[in-house]
Scaffold this motif. Structure first.
Motif, PDB file in Angstrom:
ATOM      1  N   GLY A  55       0.800  -1.218   0.000  1.00  0.00           N
ATOM      2  CA  GLY A  55       0.000   0.000   0.000  1.00  0.00           C
ATOM      3  C   GLY A  55       0.831   1.265   0.000  1.00  0.00           C
ATOM      4  N   SER A  56       2.148   1.126  -0.067  1.00  0.00           N
ATOM      5  CA  SER A  56       3.027   2.295   0.014  1.00  0.00           C
ATOM      6  C   SER A  56       3.182   3.015  -1.311  1.00  0.00           C
ATOM      7  CB  SER A  56       4.411   1.867   0.510  1.00  0.00           C
ATOM      8  OG  SER A  56       5.009   0.950  -0.407  1.00  0.00           O
ATOM      9  N   SER A  57       2.757   2.379  -2.386  1.00  0.00           N
ATOM     10  CA  SER A  57       2.897   2.971  -3.716  1.00  0.00           C
ATOM     11  C   SER A  57       1.602   2.794  -4.480  1.00  0.00           C
ATOM     12  CB  SER A  57       4.045   2.298  -4.469  1.00  0.00           C
ATOM     13  OG  SER A  57       4.187   2.845  -5.771  1.00  0.00           O
ATOM     14  N   THR A  58       1.167   3.875  -5.119  1.00  0.00           N
ATOM     15  CA  THR A  58      -0.059   3.824  -5.906  1.00  0.00           C
ATOM     16  C   THR A  58       0.164   4.476  -7.262  1.00  0.00           C
ATOM     17  OG1 THR A  58      -0.844   5.896  -4.930  1.00  0.00           O
ATOM     18  CG2 THR A  58      -1.598   3.847  -3.910  1.00  0.00           C
ATOM     19  N   TYR A  59      -0.726   4.143  -8.176  1.00  0.00           N
ATOM     20  CA  TYR A  59      -0.713   4.722  -9.518  1.00  0.00           C
ATOM     21  C   TYR A  59      -2.152   5.059  -9.893  1.00  0.00           C
ATOM     22  CZ  TYR A  59      -0.932   4.935 -14.559  1.00  0.00           C
ATOM     23  OH  TYR A  59      -1.199   5.332 -15.838  1.00  0.00           O
ATOM     24  N   TYR A  60      -2.318   6.175 -10.598  1.00  0.00           N
ATOM     25  CA  TYR A  60      -3.635   6.570 -11.093  1.00  0.00           C
ATOM     26  C   TYR A  60      -3.529   6.999 -12.544  1.00  0.00           C
ATOM     27  CZ  TYR A  60      -5.030   6.673  -6.203  1.00  0.00           C
ATOM     28  OH  TYR A  60      -5.294   6.331  -4.897  1.00  0.00           O
ATOM     29  N   ALA A  61      -4.503   6.618 -13.330  1.00  0.00           N
ATOM     30  CA  ALA A  61      -4.613   7.160 -14.670  1.00  0.00           C
ATOM     31  C   ALA A  61      -4.931   8.647 -14.580  1.00  0.00           C
ATOM     32  CB  ALA A  61      -5.712   6.430 -15.431  1.00  0.00           C
ATOM     33  N   ASP A  62      -4.455   9.398 -15.546  1.00  0.00           N
ATOM     34  CA  ASP A  62      -4.680  10.850 -15.529  1.00  0.00           C
ATOM     35  C   ASP A  62      -6.163  11.190 -15.462  1.00  0.00           C
ATOM     36  OD1 ASP A  62      -1.925  11.695 -17.780  1.00  0.00           O
ATOM     37  OD2 ASP A  62      -1.974  11.358 -15.615  1.00  0.00           O
ATOM     38  N   SER A  63      -6.979  10.382 -16.087  1.00  0.00           N
ATOM     39  CA  SER A  63      -8.408  10.678 -16.168  1.00  0.00           C
ATOM     40  C   SER A  63      -9.128  10.582 -14.823  1.00  0.00           C
ATOM     41  CB  SER A  63      -9.075   9.726 -17.161  1.00  0.00           C
ATOM     42  OG  SER A  63      -8.875   8.380 -16.770  1.00  0.00           O
ATOM     43  N   THR A  69      -9.630   7.016  -5.411  1.00  0.00           N
ATOM     44  CA  THR A  69      -8.608   6.618  -4.454  1.00  0.00           C
ATOM     45  C   THR A  69      -8.606   5.105  -4.307  1.00  0.00           C
ATOM     46  OG1 THR A  69      -8.882   8.672  -3.201  1.00  0.00           O
ATOM     47  CG2 THR A  69      -7.737   6.868  -2.111  1.00  0.00           C
ATOM     48  N   ILE A  70      -7.442   4.512  -4.496  1.00  0.00           N
ATOM     49  CA  ILE A  70      -7.296   3.071  -4.296  1.00  0.00           C
ATOM     50  C   ILE A  70      -6.676   2.841  -2.922  1.00  0.00           C
ATOM     51  CG2 ILE A  70      -5.010   2.969  -5.401  1.00  0.00           C
ATOM     52  CD1 ILE A  70      -5.818   0.205  -6.504  1.00  0.00           C
ATOM     53  N   SER A  71      -7.146   1.812  -2.240  1.00  0.00           N
ATOM     54  CA  SER A  71      -6.605   1.463  -0.935  1.00  0.00           C
ATOM     55  C   SER A  71      -6.762  -0.042  -0.744  1.00  0.00           C
ATOM     56  CB  SER A  71      -7.308   2.229   0.184  1.00  0.00           C
ATOM     57  OG  SER A  71      -8.690   1.920   0.223  1.00  0.00           O
ATOM     58  N   LYS A  76      -8.121  -7.913   5.691  1.00  0.00           N
ATOM     59  CA  LYS A  76      -9.427  -8.327   5.174  1.00  0.00           C
ATOM     60  C   LYS A  76      -9.333  -8.883   3.759  1.00  0.00           C
ATOM     61  CE  LYS A  76     -12.120  -5.075   7.957  1.00  0.00           C
ATOM     62  NZ  LYS A  76     -13.113  -3.958   7.931  1.00  0.00           N
ATOM     63  N   ASN A  77      -8.119  -8.986   3.225  1.00  0.00           N
ATOM     64  CA  ASN A  77      -7.937  -9.483   1.846  1.00  0.00           C
ATOM     65  C   ASN A  77      -8.806  -8.703   0.857  1.00  0.00           C
ATOM     66  OD1 ASN A  77      -6.244 -11.389   2.942  1.00  0.00           O
ATOM     67  ND2 ASN A  77      -7.224 -13.145   1.981  1.00  0.00           N
ATOM     68  N   THR A  78      -8.826  -7.399   1.003  1.00  0.00           N
ATOM     69  CA  THR A  78      -9.722  -6.582   0.192  1.00  0.00           C
ATOM     70  C   THR A  78      -9.002  -5.340  -0.314  1.00  0.00           C
ATOM     71  OG1 THR A  78     -11.637  -7.361   1.464  1.00  0.00           O
ATOM     72  CG2 THR A  78     -11.939  -5.380   0.137  1.00  0.00           C
ATOM     73  N   VAL A  79      -9.299  -4.990  -1.550  1.00  0.00           N
ATOM     74  CA  VAL A  79      -8.832  -3.739  -2.119  1.00  0.00           C
ATOM     75  C   VAL A  79     -10.064  -2.915  -2.497  1.00  0.00           C
ATOM     76  CG1 VAL A  79      -8.632  -4.684  -4.462  1.00  0.00           C
ATOM     77  CG2 VAL A  79      -7.296  -2.671  -3.817  1.00  0.00           C
ATOM     78  N   TYR A  80      -9.948  -1.619  -2.364  1.00  0.00           N
ATOM     79  CA  TYR A  80     -11.080  -0.719  -2.577  1.00  0.00           C
ATOM     80  C   TYR A  80     -10.753   0.305  -3.665  1.00  0.00           C
ATOM     81  CZ  TYR A  80     -12.169  -2.515   2.086  1.00  0.00           C
ATOM     82  OH  TYR A  80     -12.413  -3.329   3.151  1.00  0.00           O
ATOM     83  N   LEU A  81     -11.803   0.804  -4.277  1.00  0.00           N
ATOM     84  CA  LEU A  81     -11.673   1.945  -5.176  1.00  0.00           C
ATOM     85  C   LEU A  81     -12.785   2.925  -4.827  1.00  0.00           C
ATOM     86  CD1 LEU A  81     -10.044   3.101  -7.574  1.00  0.00           C
ATOM     87  CD2 LEU A  81     -11.884   2.246  -9.061  1.00  0.00           C
ATOM     88  N   GLN A  82     -12.411   4.009  -4.185  1.00  0.00           N
ATOM     89  CA  GLN A  82     -13.365   5.077  -3.864  1.00  0.00           C
ATOM     90  C   GLN A  82     -13.430   6.008  -5.062  1.00  0.00           C
ATOM     91  OE1 GLN A  82     -15.333   5.599  -1.037  1.00  0.00           O
ATOM     92  NE2 GLN A  82     -16.234   7.230  -2.287  1.00  0.00           N
ATOM     93  N   MET A  83     -14.618   6.168  -5.603  1.00  0.00           N
ATOM     94  CA  MET A  83     -14.803   6.975  -6.795  1.00  0.00           C
ATOM     95  C   MET A  83     -15.710   8.147  -6.465  1.00  0.00           C
ATOM     96  SD  MET A  83     -15.240   3.982  -9.665  1.00  0.00           S
ATOM     97  CE  MET A  83     -16.844   3.474  -9.068  1.00  0.00           C
ATOM     98  N   ASN A  84     -15.168   9.343  -6.551  1.00  0.00           N
ATOM     99  CA  ASN A  84     -15.917  10.562  -6.274  1.00  0.00           C
ATOM    100  C   ASN A  84     -16.043  11.397  -7.541  1.00  0.00           C
ATOM    101  OD1 ASN A  84     -15.992   9.829  -3.522  1.00  0.00           O
ATOM    102  ND2 ASN A  84     -14.072  10.901  -3.121  1.00  0.00           N
ATOM    103  N   SER A  85     -16.947  12.347  -7.513  1.00  0.00           N
ATOM    104  CA  SER A  85     -17.149  13.262  -8.649  1.00  0.00           C
ATOM    105  C   SER A  85     -17.266  12.478  -9.957  1.00  0.00           C
ATOM    106  CB  SER A  85     -15.995  14.260  -8.733  1.00  0.00           C
ATOM    107  OG  SER A  85     -15.879  15.000  -7.535  1.00  0.00           O
TER     108      SER A  85
END
Length: 122
Positions: A55-63, A69-71, A76-85
């Motif tokens: 979790g120390s490094s992340t990447y995002y597409a410009d768009s 936000t990825i976390s 919990k063996n789970t990855v999340y993607l919080q999508m706003n706006s």
């Protein structure tokens, strides 16, 4: 072997938010980098965000920078993607994927989920 299951998709109005979850099977989830991808009708699958094993490094597409936000929660063996706006152009099937340790910003992932539909209305 890793099995992935996405959830949290749905229909939302433009400007709204959704949180996608990807639950992984197996005891070695913490050794995998995870990515979120999306594929809109008639378009190629593209990377949205990725996170390394710790979790120390992340990447995002410009768009999606500044909106998504990825976390991950390795307990919990789970990855999340919080999508706003959210925007209508975010409409797609969203997939999570796993590969050993290091982030890739291509489709070079070993395991894929079945996908969850996200539809953003204008």
């Amino acid at each position: 072997q890793v099995q992935l299951a996405e959830s949290g998709g749905g229909l939302v109005q433009a400007g709204g938010s959704l949180r996608l979850s990807c639950a992984a099977s197996g005891r070695t989830f913490s050794s995998y980098a995870m990515g979120w991808f999306r594929q809109a009708p008639g378009k190629e699958r593209e990377v949205v965000a990725a996170i390394n094993w710790s979790g120390s490094s992340t990447y995002y597409a410009d768009s999606v920078k500044g909106r998504f936000t990825i976390s991950r929660d390795n307990a919990k063996n789970t990855v999340y993607l919080q999508m706003n706006s959210l925007k209508p152009e975010d409409t797609a099937v969203y997939y999570c994927a796993a590969r050993k340790f290091i982030i890739a910003t291509t489709l070079d992932y070993d395991y894929w989920g079945q996908g969850t539909q996200v539809t953003v209305s204008s």
